[in-house]
Design a protein around this motif. Structure first.
Motif, PDB file in Angstrom:
ATOM      1  N   GLU A 175     -44.901 -40.801  69.479  1.00 43.26           N
ATOM      2  CA  GLU A 175     -44.287 -41.311  70.714  1.00 43.26           C
ATOM      3  C   GLU A 175     -42.770 -41.119  70.696  1.00 43.26           C
ATOM      4  O   GLU A 175     -42.009 -41.931  71.250  1.00 43.26           O
ATOM      5  CB  GLU A 175     -44.662 -42.781  70.937  1.00 43.26           C
ATOM      6  N   ALA A 176     -42.342 -40.020  70.070  1.00 43.63           N
ATOM      7  CA  ALA A 176     -40.904 -39.772  69.903  1.00 43.63           C
ATOM      8  C   ALA A 176     -40.181 -39.684  71.244  1.00 43.63           C
ATOM      9  O   ALA A 176     -39.050 -40.175  71.380  1.00 43.63           O
ATOM     10  CB  ALA A 176     -40.683 -38.500  69.093  1.00 43.63           C
ATOM     11  N   SER A 181     -36.132 -41.921  74.869  1.00 40.05           N
ATOM     12  CA  SER A 181     -35.684 -42.298  76.220  1.00 40.05           C
ATOM     13  C   SER A 181     -35.375 -43.792  76.294  1.00 40.05           C
ATOM     14  O   SER A 181     -34.422 -44.201  76.952  1.00 40.05           O
ATOM     15  CB  SER A 181     -36.692 -41.856  77.291  1.00 40.05           C
ATOM     16  N   THR A 182     -36.162 -44.604  75.600  1.00 40.37           N
ATOM     17  CA  THR A 182     -35.864 -46.043  75.582  1.00 40.37           C
ATOM     18  C   THR A 182     -34.493 -46.306  74.964  1.00 40.37           C
ATOM     19  O   THR A 182     -33.677 -47.056  75.510  1.00 40.37           O
ATOM     20  CB  THR A 182     -36.945 -46.808  74.782  1.00 40.37           C
ATOM     21  N   GLY A 187     -28.494 -47.493  75.877  1.00 34.82           N
ATOM     22  CA  GLY A 187     -27.086 -47.283  75.546  1.00 34.82           C
ATOM     23  C   GLY A 187     -26.802 -46.576  74.230  1.00 34.82           C
ATOM     24  O   GLY A 187     -25.643 -46.447  73.835  1.00 34.82           O
ATOM     25  N   ALA A 188     -27.835 -46.091  73.547  1.00 33.87           N
ATOM     26  CA  ALA A 188     -27.567 -45.363  72.308  1.00 33.87           C
ATOM     27  C   ALA A 188     -26.906 -44.028  72.634  1.00 33.87           C
ATOM     28  O   ALA A 188     -27.148 -43.453  73.700  1.00 33.87           O
ATOM     29  CB  ALA A 188     -28.884 -45.124  71.563  1.00 33.87           C
ATOM     30  N   ASP A 214     -32.266 -34.844  71.501  1.00 31.27           N
ATOM     31  CA  ASP A 214     -33.223 -33.747  71.271  1.00 31.27           C
ATOM     32  C   ASP A 214     -34.405 -34.175  70.412  1.00 31.27           C
ATOM     33  O   ASP A 214     -35.181 -33.330  69.936  1.00 31.27           O
ATOM     34  CB  ASP A 214     -32.519 -32.567  70.591  1.00 31.27           C
ATOM     35  N   LEU A 215     -34.552 -35.470  70.213  1.00 30.14           N
ATOM     36  CA  LEU A 215     -35.608 -35.958  69.323  1.00 30.14           C
ATOM     37  C   LEU A 215     -37.008 -35.525  69.786  1.00 30.14           C
ATOM     38  O   LEU A 215     -37.840 -35.094  68.979  1.00 30.14           O
ATOM     39  CB  LEU A 215     -35.538 -37.488  69.202  1.00 30.14           C
ATOM     40  N   ALA A 216     -37.247 -35.601  71.101  1.00 25.32           N
ATOM     41  CA  ALA A 216     -38.573 -35.261  71.620  1.00 25.32           C
ATOM     42  C   ALA A 216     -38.911 -33.806  71.316  1.00 25.32           C
ATOM     43  O   ALA A 216     -40.036 -33.479  70.930  1.00 25.32           O
ATOM     44  CB  ALA A 216     -38.630 -35.527  73.117  1.00 25.32           C
ATOM     45  N   LEU A 217     -37.912 -32.956  71.452  1.00 23.83           N
ATOM     46  CA  LEU A 217     -38.088 -31.527  71.182  1.00 23.83           C
ATOM     47  C   LEU A 217     -38.446 -31.306  69.708  1.00 23.83           C
ATOM     48  O   LEU A 217     -39.376 -30.573  69.366  1.00 23.83           O
ATOM     49  CB  LEU A 217     -36.774 -30.807  71.531  1.00 23.83           C
TER      50      LEU A 217
END
Ligand code: SAH
Length: 253
Positions: A175-176, A181-182, A187-188, A214-217
């Protein structure tokens, strides 16, 4: 002699069989019966030469023995055998539902001991060669999972991640995209360094350095093994391959 045996909740470490503690190895050699999780290495299991070996493995989304049934089987085993080992990946006391087993053993009056193991976060940070704490940069480390069990109330994992200097997210790679996105919405910084480590400590170990935006990628690059997300400034500027491997290749060329 006591009427029942002792149950040892043993950490098998992150994967590599030689990252097992000596105490764990000695107990496995003497064990009558071993209940083991899905991520335990076959060589580790092979140390339990004389034991009956029972898989009660949990791998997210795949078949797993219901926790309540495991609890009950541990109690039954201790009534039959002197030395029962419950072998869990990493450290038994992190994200392994150990307390449910401990409570059940306690209620049944069965003796138990806990043998710590090296948890995935530590093996993963070792894999990328970064200290999780660092003077002036990181003075705390959070072990977090966004995962909630069935019927369990949601919890504010994002708050913990945002507050921590360094953070290891277990069971999160699937669920990266949602995690990123959360965190961004809360605010990160999109540039916050992130590294995914797959199969930490094993021969097929992979590191996927990235940044929060770019974590999801990074997570979509075909991860099949167990993987952990490390977040924090201490993970800045990590190369996808270790420097020594680059030097090796240059020499060979
Ligand atoms: N008790 C275990 C964690 C169990 S939860 C421990 O202390 O390590 C299972 C999660 O641990 C996986 O979803 C993954 O996030 C992480 N994990 C376990 N082994 C791993 C490995 N070799 N490399 C990277 N992550 C790992």
């Amino acid at each position: 002699m006591s009427a029942t045996g002792t149950v040892y909740l043993v950490g098998a470490g992150p994967g590599a069989p030689d990252l097992l503690t000596l105490r764990a190895a000695r107990l496995l050699e003497r064990a009558d019966i071993v209940f083991y999780d899905a991520l335990v290495h076959p060589e580790t299991l092979a140390l339990a030469e004389r034991a009956e070996k029972i898989a009660v493995g949990k791998r997210c989304g795949r078949h797993s023995t219901a926790q309540r049934f495991i609890n009950k089987r541990l109690v039954d085993a201790a009534r039959k055998h002197a030395l029962v080992v419950r072998l869990k990946g990493g450290d038994p006391l992190l994200f392994g539902r150990a307390q449910e087993e401990i409570d059940e053993l306690d209620a049944a009056g069965i003796r138990f001991e806990i043998v710590p193991g090296i948890t995935a976060a530590l093996a993963a940070s070792a894999a990328v060669g970064r200290s999780m704490t660092r003077r002036g940069l990181s003075r705390n480390v959070a072990f977090v999972t966004p995962r909630t069990g069935a019927g369990e109330e949601g919890h504010d994992w994002a708050q913990t991640v945002l507050a921590a200097d360094t953070c290891a997210i277990y069971m999160g790679v699937g669920e990266a995209a949602g995690i990123a996105s959360t965190l961004l919405a809360r605010g990160a910084s999109p540039d916050r360094p992130v590294v995914i480590v797959e199969n930490a400590s094993l021969p097929d170990e992979r590191r996927l350095p990235s940044r929060l935006a770019d974590l999801a990628l990074a997570a979509a690059s075909g991860i099949a093994g167990p993987a952990i997300i490390l977040i924090g400034e201490v993970y800045a500027r990590i190369s996808p391959v270790p420097a020594a491997a680059v030097a090796e290749r240059t020499r060979a060329a």
